[in-house]
Structures are given as structure tokens and as C-alpha cells.
Design a protein around this motif. Structure first.
Motif, short mmCIF file in Angstrom:
data_model
loop_
_atom_site.label_atom_id
_atom_site.label_comp_id
_atom_site.label_asym_id
_atom_site.label_seq_id
_atom_site.Cartn_x
_atom_site.Cartn_y
_atom_site.Cartn_z
N ARG A 226 0.82 -1.21 0.00
CA ARG A 226 0.00 0.00 0.00
C ARG A 226 0.86 1.27 0.00
O ARG A 226 0.39 2.33 0.41
N GLY A 227 2.08 1.13 -0.44
CA GLY A 227 2.94 2.31 -0.50
C GLY A 227 3.26 2.84 0.87
O GLY A 227 3.76 2.13 1.75
N LYS A 228 2.93 4.12 1.13
CA LYS A 228 3.26 4.75 2.40
C LYS A 228 2.50 4.15 3.57
O LYS A 228 2.88 4.31 4.73
N ASP A 229 1.41 3.43 3.29
CA ASP A 229 0.65 2.78 4.36
C ASP A 229 1.14 1.37 4.65
O ASP A 229 0.51 0.63 5.41
N GLY A 230 2.26 0.98 4.03
CA GLY A 230 2.90 -0.27 4.40
C GLY A 230 2.64 -1.42 3.45
O GLY A 230 1.87 -1.32 2.49
N ALA A 231 3.32 -2.53 3.75
CA ALA A 231 3.20 -3.73 2.92
C ALA A 231 3.16 -4.96 3.82
O ALA A 231 3.64 -4.95 4.95
N ILE A 232 2.57 -6.02 3.27
CA ILE A 232 2.54 -7.30 3.96
C ILE A 232 2.85 -8.39 2.94
O ILE A 232 2.34 -8.37 1.81
#
Length: 354
Positions: free
Chosen positions: A176-182
């Protein structure tokens, strides 16, 4: 009376389903994704995937024991979802409960769990910090079961002050870009229950908004929970022990060997006594037995009964897909299922005494 009859009927239906539809294909279920998914959804079709929310602890524990008797893979997979359902039901997040609870029993929503790492000593492998309007989560979850089965899972992460936050995250790779990754690892090649698809999960700067938060637990909650639920995992080895004795009994019936009947009788007496003591402890009618000791006894019986099944199956037990071999591998898995240091110590002490 009507409620008791309804519960009894549902448990009878569950037992019939497990005996007639799951047991005949248990070895396939152990290794095949499609077969395991089919029997999992069979529980959902019968509204049994959130049974923990509907019945007493004793009834649910009996259900868990019965599932483990007929399929370790199904027992392992469905209990992840049952645990997640219980966490959602006890949440103070009312919107989350309204969204999930109507769909959990049937499998319309399937949830896993990923917070066993909170039991580990030392630096927490999954960390959280408060940010504007939520939490940021970073770290690696070493065990998440249900890849390909569950759409989401509840992750547990440690905050700097020792509290733990639990929230629902996707069980699929997302950036999710700046909202992170999993991201997730490949399914692990386990000795037993391989089809459950246990993987690792990596969260990098994952933003968890308030509407996805299930709960916030105080410092030391995990340790207290492990102590209070020290018997919770005993019902799986009890079911596994019964599965081993099923094989021993069936073989004794075919071979008509007296020593097989004698072995069955001796082990069956031990198993019944252990089971009676554990269920008495659950009902709180009998508090003299140490729950850790009872847990170690159930583990010991699972291994010994499974070993007896292997013994009477002779060389055929060496085949990869033989029933006795599968039950024995399940007994090994249950030895370390939800293990704490206290359970490890008690298990080793019993082995030394033996």
C-alpha cells in the motif's frame, strides 16, 4: 431443556459428519488443499465454525477432542478460526463485531491468528507503535496457519510500554505504498498437517486503523492467558490418543490376538482416567490436579497410543500415507502445540519418569 437438546443434536451431527465424511479421507485431508478446504466448509455448512461462541467450555472442548480424533489437519485449521471468532466476539469494537459475527459460524468470513510470537522471550519479533489515528506494525510473524483458506488473520504486536495490540490484517500480499506492505513465505513442509498451509508473514510499516483493531491487552496478558488456558490444548492429544486406540482396537478385532486386547484395555483405562480428570478440572469440580501435569499426561498418552497403533500395523505403518503413521505424526505435532516452557518441563519430566 430445548437448548440442551439443540446442542446435543448439533454435536451428534458434527460427530456423524466427522465419522462418515472426514475419517474415510483423513490421510488425503492431511496433505491435499482441496480436500481439507472441502471438509472445513462442511463444518461451516453445519454452522459449527464459531461453536465456541454458542456452547459451554466443556461442550466445546469435547467437540475439539472429537475433531482431533478423526483429522488432525482439520482440528488444527478450524481451531485457528474458532480462536479468532472468540476474540472478535469479546472485542469492544462494536462495528467490527457487527461486520464479522454474522458470518463466522458458516465460514462466510474465515479468520486466522498470528500472535504466538507474543509468548517468546526477548525482543518482540512483531512491534507496534501509536501513530496518528491508529498503529504502525513492523516485524515477522513466524507462524500463521491457513494460507489459501482464510481471507484475513488477527495479528498481535507488542507496544513499547508492554501492551499488545491485536488487529485484523489481510491474509494476502499487499503493498500500500506509504501505508505499508505485507508479504508471506511459502507454505512450510511440516511433518503432519501439511495441507493447513502454515506460513510466515512480514509486515513493514503496516498501518492498522482503529476500525480494524480487535483489542488492546495489558502488559503480561499473554503469560496470564497461557497459564489460565494451560489445559486448552489438551483436548487435541486426547483425541489423537483415541485415534491411536481406534487403530489398535480394529487390528485386535481382525487378528484376535489376546495381547492386543490387553494392551488396548490398559491404555484405554489410562486414557479414560486422564480425560475424566481434565474435564473435571475444566468444570472446576476438581482442582487438586495440576493442569500442567494433566497436559503433559495427555501428550504422553497421545504418543504412546499412536505408537501402539504403529506397532500393531507392522511394516505397513512405514508407508507415507498409512493411517497409523499419520496419527503418530499428529501426536508429535500436539507435543509442541501451544507449548510453554512449563509444559516443556513437565513433558520432559514425565519422559524421564517413564
Amino acid at each position: 431443556m430445548a437448548i440442551q437438546i439443540q446442542v446435543s443434536n448439533r454435536l451428534d451431527a458434527a460427530r456423524f459428519y466427522l465419522q462418515e465424511f472426514v475419517a474415510p479421507q483423513a490421510d488425503l485431508v492431511d496433505r491435499d488443499w482441496g480436500a481439507l478446504r472441502s471438509v472445513l466448509m462442511g463444518l461451516g455448512d453445519r454452522g459449527l465454525l464459531a461453536l465456541r461462541l454458542e456452547v459451554t467450555e466443556e461442550v466445546f472442548d469435547s467437540f475439539q477432542e472429537t475433531v482431533a480424533r478423526y483429522s488432525g489437519a482439520l482440528a488444527f485449521l478450524q481451531t485457528q478460526h474458532q480462536s479468532a471468532a472468540a476474540m472478535v466476539a469479546s472485542s469492544s469494537n462494536e462495528l467490527l463485531k457487527q461486520d464479522y459475527l454474522p458470518h463466522l459460524a458458516t465460514g462466510g468470513r474465515l479468520l486466522g491468528v498470528g500472535f504466538s510470537q507474543l509468548r517468546r522471550a526477548g525482543a518482540p519479533p512483531v512491534r507496534a507503535r501509536r501513530v496518528d489515528a491508529g498503529y504502525q506494525i513492523d516485524g515477522q510473524v513466524p507462524w500463521v496457519t491457513g494460507w489459501g483458506y482464510f481471507q484475513e488473520f488477527i495479528v498481535g504486536a507488542m507496544l513499547p510500554d508492554g501492551q499488545a495490540v491485536f488487529g485484523i490484517v489481510p491474509f494476502a500480499p499487499i503493498d500500500r505504498g506509504k501505508d505499508g506492505a505485507i508479504a508471506f513465505g511459502e507454505p512450510m513442509q511440516l511433518n503432519a498437517m501439511t495441507a493447513t498451509n502454515t506460513v510466515t508473514a512480514r509486515l513493514d510499516r503496516w498501518f492498522l486503523p482503529p476500525e480494524r483493531v480487535v483489542s488492546l491487552k495489558p502488559t503480561g496478558w499473554m503469560e496470564k492467558q497461557a497459564l489460565e488456558n494451560s489445559l486448552r490444548h489438551s483436548f487435541f492429544p486426547l483425541g489423537c490418543a483415541r485415534a491411536g486406540l481406534d487403530i489398535l482396537w480394529e487390528t485386535a478385532q481382525r487378528k484376535q490376538q489376546r495381547f492386543m486386547f490387553e494392551a488396548f484395555e490398559a491404555l484405554n483405562i489410562e486414557l479414560k482416567d486422564c480425560r475424566d480428570r481434565i474435564f473435571a478440572r475444566v468444570r472446576a469440580n476438581e482442582v487438586s490436579d495440576n493442569p500442567i501435569e494433566l497436559r503433559s499426561r495427555a501428550i504422553d498418552l497421545a504418543v504412546r497410543c499412536a505408537h501402539a497403533a504403529v506397532t500393531v500395523s507392522r511394516g505397513a505403518a512405514n508407508y507415507r500415507h498409512h493411517r497409523a503413521g499419520r496419527v503418530y505424526r499428529e501426536a508429535l505435532a500436539y507435543t509442541v502445540f501451544g507449548q510453554t516452557t512449563a509444559v516443556m518441563e513437565a513433558t520432559l519430566a514425565r519422559l524421564v519418569r517413564a
